[in-house]
Write a protein that holds these residues in place. Sequence first.
Motif, PDB file in Angstrom:
ATOM      1  N   PRO A   1      11.926   2.296  -3.155  1.00 26.42           N
ATOM      2  CA  PRO A   1      12.469   1.511  -2.027  1.00 26.42           C
ATOM      3  C   PRO A   1      11.413   0.588  -1.418  1.00 26.42           C
ATOM      4  N   SER A   2      10.176   1.019  -1.345  1.00 26.32           N
ATOM      5  CA  SER A   2       9.148   0.183  -0.709  1.00 26.32           C
ATOM      6  C   SER A   2       8.941  -1.116  -1.499  1.00 26.32           C
ATOM      7  N   VAL A   3       9.130  -1.044  -2.816  1.00 27.04           N
ATOM      8  CA  VAL A   3       8.971  -2.254  -3.626  1.00 27.04           C
ATOM      9  C   VAL A   3      10.130  -3.222  -3.363  1.00 27.04           C
ATOM     10  N   VAL A   4      11.321  -2.659  -3.190  1.00 26.86           N
ATOM     11  CA  VAL A   4      12.474  -3.507  -2.870  1.00 26.86           C
ATOM     12  C   VAL A   4      12.218  -4.237  -1.547  1.00 26.86           C
ATOM     13  N   PHE A   5      11.685  -3.505  -0.570  1.00 24.76           N
ATOM     14  CA  PHE A   5      11.389  -4.143   0.718  1.00 24.76           C
ATOM     15  C   PHE A   5      10.253  -5.160   0.588  1.00 24.76           C
ATOM     16  N   TYR A   6       9.291  -4.830  -0.262  1.00 24.99           N
ATOM     17  CA  TYR A   6       8.179  -5.761  -0.533  1.00 24.99           C
ATOM     18  C   TYR A   6       8.739  -7.104  -0.998  1.00 24.99           C
TER      19      TYR A   6
ATOM     20  N   PHE B   1       0.822  -1.222   0.000  1.00 27.28           N
ATOM     21  CA  PHE B   1       0.000   0.000   0.000  1.00 27.28           C
ATOM     22  C   PHE B   1       0.845   1.257   0.000  1.00 27.28           C
ATOM     23  N   LEU B   2       2.117   1.124   0.431  1.00 26.71           N
ATOM     24  CA  LEU B   2       3.002   2.293   0.417  1.00 26.71           C
ATOM     25  C   LEU B   2       3.527   2.584  -0.986  1.00 26.71           C
ATOM     26  N   SER B   3       3.435   1.583  -1.880  1.00 29.60           N
ATOM     27  CA  SER B   3       4.047   1.747  -3.194  1.00 29.60           C
ATOM     28  C   SER B   3       3.008   2.225  -4.205  1.00 29.60           C
TER      29      SER B   3
END
Lengths: 244, 235
Positions: free
Chosen positions: B135-140, B117-119
């Motif tokens: 970055p949020s997708v990388v963490f996802y 939801f952050l991405s």
Amino acid sequence: MTVPAKLFQQWLTAVAGGTSHAAVCRAAGIKRSTLAQQLVRGRVSLGTVAAVSRSLDLPVVQSLATFPAFADLPQGIKAPGQAELLSQISDVDLLTEILNRNLASEQGRSPDPVTLTPAPHRSSVRSWIDAIDATDLRQKLARQAAIAPQNLSAQISANRLNPELAIESARIGQVGLTNGLVATGFLTPLEAGWDPEARAAALRATPHSVLASLAAQRLEAMSRILRRVEDDSQDAQSVWENLG
Amino acid sequence: MSDILQWTALGVCIACSAWRFPAMLKGRNRSLFWAFVTASLSVALSIPAIYLPVDAFLGGNNFANVILRLSLFSVFFLISSKIAAAYKSELALKLVQGTLGITVLVTCSAGIWVTYFLSDLRGSSTGLGDFFDQPSVVFYMRFGFIYMAYVAACLIAPTAKAALSKRPALDRIAAAFMCLGFGLVCLTIPVQFSPLHDSLLMKLFSYSAVLCVALGLAVVWLSFIKRPENGHKRR
């Protein structure tokens, strides 16, 4: 375990004359391709020599003795000792003898003689090695034959010991050189120069107490084997139950 | 290359589901059937030809990728407890099903939702390859791989032990395949955390792992079919 193919060919010509390989194999009950392969590789197994020898009604030990590596085999024949003879009696026969004797003593008569099953029995190799083992026979054997100790114990556990190791064990244990070959089933007791009644005589001559303690050792060994088999089958069951 | 690997993995997963279907009807280890159905779904959703239409149907916001991640979690959760029990590893069972395992599962699932939801993920992209600058997708993606690697790491020891034991050859081969598969899953972690996370290497490890584990289980079924006694019946 093997003899050079060239020497084998010479021996075959000497004992079987011009008989074809096909006929020799048929009479000996070995596959022609097996013999052909052994000849190509230049090493013929002792099993082949024994089979051919039996098919020609020649004494196996004498046939083996024509090969330099086994030349001292006939002179090395010695009557088996009491412990060796008892080691070649199966667990069931041993226990039957004990039961027969007990029954007979309760009824006040002489025990019925047990008809022994032909050698070798299911743990004959281990029993024989235990019977002749003075000190660290297994280690000496592994060292002299340049075989890894775990490979040796794997053979013994599977009740196998190749003829060379069996002869070597007999040398180390200073017993008759053909005796180990009886324990492995390579030779019949008769072929190894044993008196056919020797096992039965040894059994009859053994006092109750010795028999009982021998049976206890055998049962102990049997329980170890059974426990391992049960553990293995439980492991397999667990895999099948959860993933099968 | 990766296409062949992906389609092969999909084929194997579907074949395994089909193989398990009769057993499922009979009530034998039903979770294995569902694990392979879910695995088939996951592998299918990582193939563009399947992912793109499915995601378009779901609104084009890459929600299909969340389904893919969470179904992978459930595959690992389902088979891990079975494999740990099969190889009698109390420790692995506790690590996967116990408080720690559940905590890792919940954390990673929550991480997936939050980072999703952050991405900004408008426009379908298989494996989210178009969004790795966020970055949020990388963490996802990392959350997606951590749980799988955690479970796989728990199962390496018991399967390796079985592979090196004195079991019958077929059982050892099965355990070795599974061990290799879980090892490959663990290898995805260093790749995922390195600049290579977008590379072919990742796919190579992931799909080879799927193939190895599926193959291992197939070998177990072979040995089950060939088992010496059929219950109390004669052979």
